[in-house]
Design a protein around this motif. Structure first.
Motif, PDB file in Angstrom:
ATOM      1  N   VAL A  25       0.822  -1.211   0.000  1.00 52.47           N
ATOM      2  CA  VAL A  25       0.000   0.000   0.000  1.00 52.47           C
ATOM      3  C   VAL A  25       0.853   1.258   0.000  1.00 52.47           C
ATOM      4  O   VAL A  25       1.833   1.353   0.740  1.00 52.47           O
ATOM      5  N   ALA A  27      -0.045   5.448   0.262  1.00 49.75           N
ATOM      6  CA  ALA A  27      -1.096   6.459   0.355  1.00 49.75           C
ATOM      7  C   ALA A  27      -0.528   7.826   0.017  1.00 49.75           C
ATOM      8  O   ALA A  27       0.569   8.176   0.451  1.00 49.75           O
ATOM      9  N   LEU A 320      -7.345   3.571  -5.353  1.00 44.72           N
ATOM     10  CA  LEU A 320      -8.534   4.054  -4.646  1.00 44.72           C
ATOM     11  C   LEU A 320      -8.405   5.554  -4.477  1.00 44.72           C
ATOM     12  O   LEU A 320      -7.688   6.033  -3.597  1.00 44.72           O
ATOM     13  N   ALA A 336     -11.732  -1.698   2.629  1.00 44.95           N
ATOM     14  CA  ALA A 336     -10.309  -1.693   2.970  1.00 44.95           C
ATOM     15  C   ALA A 336      -9.791  -3.120   3.169  1.00 44.95           C
ATOM     16  O   ALA A 336      -8.717  -3.482   2.684  1.00 44.95           O
ATOM     17  N   VAL A 347      -3.558   4.648  -2.766  1.00 42.17           N
ATOM     18  CA  VAL A 347      -4.706   5.294  -2.135  1.00 42.17           C
ATOM     19  C   VAL A 347      -4.471   6.799  -2.110  1.00 42.17           C
ATOM     20  O   VAL A 347      -3.354   7.243  -1.823  1.00 42.17           O
ATOM     21  N   VAL A 355      -7.537   7.345   5.656  1.00 42.18           N
ATOM     22  CA  VAL A 355      -6.921   6.094   5.213  1.00 42.18           C
ATOM     23  C   VAL A 355      -7.160   5.047   6.299  1.00 42.18           C
ATOM     24  O   VAL A 355      -6.660   5.165   7.403  1.00 42.18           O
ATOM     25  N   LEU A 359      -4.871  -0.328   5.898  1.00 35.90           N
ATOM     26  CA  LEU A 359      -4.101   0.079   4.725  1.00 35.90           C
ATOM     27  C   LEU A 359      -2.858   0.880   5.107  1.00 35.90           C
ATOM     28  O   LEU A 359      -2.426   1.765   4.381  1.00 35.90           O
TER      29      LEU A 359
END
Ligand SMILES: Nc1ncnc2c1ncn2[C@@H]1O[C@H](COP(=O)(O)OP(=O)(O)O)[C@@H](O)[C@H]1O
Ligand SMILES: [Mg+2]
Length: 374
Positions: A25, A27, A320, A336, A347, A355, A359
């Motif tokens: 992941v 973000a 996402l 998630a 993300v 978030v 994640l």
């Protein structure tokens, strides 16, 4: 597959940016308008040769610049590839793969695969039929990049056939001499041939997607289903399944529609007029489903796409874009959990709290045109 490096030049708000990426992941967090979506839009472009936000390339080029460049290093299993796309609005785009320019942009399709969740997805359920057709056709192309050629053949034939019909309609209205319609016969065959191939793929896709969508909906909103995907063909429904049968069906329908088509000057039959009906229980989701149900439906379609692509071998990058803020706590958590095991998950969110905890991963701060690792 996953992207190990993304590099943009004059793409959207970025003059230049370099973003190293890891599997797992990542973000991107930053206030609105700072350029988070611009980053993931570029990744999506590599997968579809289009933006999920706009229909043309012009807005993707930084204001005042002439062209944009998207570069990415991509790893699938043992194999690494470097792809480069140059966007030249109004002119032909160019591509390079592993520094070779002996390729067309379309050759890039299939190297990066993405499943992108975005606020715009609500239109999949609530929007015009064109939204659902695009959803199907993009997924068809992700499964089978060769279909990009069939899609553009179809579009080209459709355009030319419409031009012909329009002049026939004009001639008729102005009492001019009637047109030689044998040309139209030839266009009918071209249209039906490309149309039948596209139709066969859509029907196959829907059959595969149906159980996956129903399962995903159940995971997001237990007990809320069932969901049913129903194809409504403009050439009539029925038993036609093989490409040959679909071709015949299209030819028959074009024959029946011809008089009306010449009156209206437009092609009334073919995949461009078809509808994918999304049913929730006994009712169409569009016009009946609540806001929350519509969201669950859109997410279920994307999750089903993800299941399908990974089952067929090459795991796509999950994107996402700003979706968690749109969802209630329960759906947020479910979504998630479902995406967390993905090979690579990108993300975007306005604030850290958007978030979900499962994640946790790499984090970038996006502000003032810069993307910084934190
Ligand atoms: N072609 C362009 N040239 C310059 N700036 C652009 C271009 N397209 C969009 N932008 C800018 O990018 C910003 C939006 O970026 P976006 O990634 O959508 O933000 P967010 O972080 O909210 O997702 C806006 O400020 C917009 O003005
Ligand atoms: Mg955004």
């Amino acid at each position: 597959m996953h992207v190990t490096h993304l590099s943009l030049a004059d793409f959207r708000s970025y003059a230049r940016v370099e973003v190293p990426l890891e599997p797992g992941v990542t973000a991107f967090v930053g206030a609105n308008g700072q350029g988070k979506t611009n980053l993931v839009e570029a990744v999506g472009y590599l997968a579809t040769l289009g933006s999920h936000r706009v229909a043309s390339d012009a807005p993707l080029v930084r204001m005042g610049a002439e062209r944009a460049v998207i570069r990415a290093a991509v790893t699938q299993g043992e194999r690494s590839q470097l792809i480069e796309l140059e966007l030249n609005p109004g002119k032909a785009n160019r591509a390079r793969i592993n520094r070779s320019s002996q390729v067309k942009p379309r050759d890039v399709l299939g190297i990066v695969r993405t499943v992108l969740f975005a606020p715009e997805d609500l239109a999949l359920v609530k929007g015009d039929p064109g939204e659902r057709r695009r959803f199907l056709d993009e997924l068809i192309t992700a499964r089978s990049p060769r279909m990009a050629g069939v899609r553009s053949d179809y579009e080209r034939v459709l355009k030319q056939r419409n031009t012909l019909l329009k002049s026939a309609a004009m001639a008729r209205r102005h009492g001019g001499r009637s047109m030689d319609l044998s040309t139209l016969d030839v266009w009918d065959q071209h249209l039906a041939r490309a149309g039948a191939e596209l139709l066969a793929r859509r029907l196959d896709l829907i059959a595969t997607l149906q159980p996956l969508t129903d399962k995903a909906y159940e995971q997001l909103a237990p007990g809320g289903g069932p969901v049913t995907l129903e194809y409504r063909g403009s050439a009539g429904g029925g038993a036609a399944q093989t490409r040959e049968e679909l071709y015949e069906q299209l030819m028959d329908a074009l024959g029946e529609a011809r008089k009306q088509e010449i009156e209206r000057g437009v092609t009334l039959v073919g995949p461009h007029r078809d509808e994918l009906l999304l049913k929730l229980g006994e009712m169409p989701a569009k016009g009946y489903a609540s806001h929350g149900e519509s969201w669950s439906y859109a997410l279920a379609l994307r999750l089903a796409s993800y299941d399908l692509l990974r089952a067929e071998g090459n795991e796509p990058v999950l994107v996402l874009d700003d979706v968690f803020a749109e969802l209630d706590a329960r759906r947020r958590e479910r979504l998630a959990e479902l995406v967390a095991p993905g090979e690579q998950v990108l993300v975007t969110a306005a604030v850290d709290d958007d978030v979900p905890g499962v994640l946790a991963g790499a984090r970038y701060r996006v502000a003032d045109g810069a993307v910084e690792h934190v």
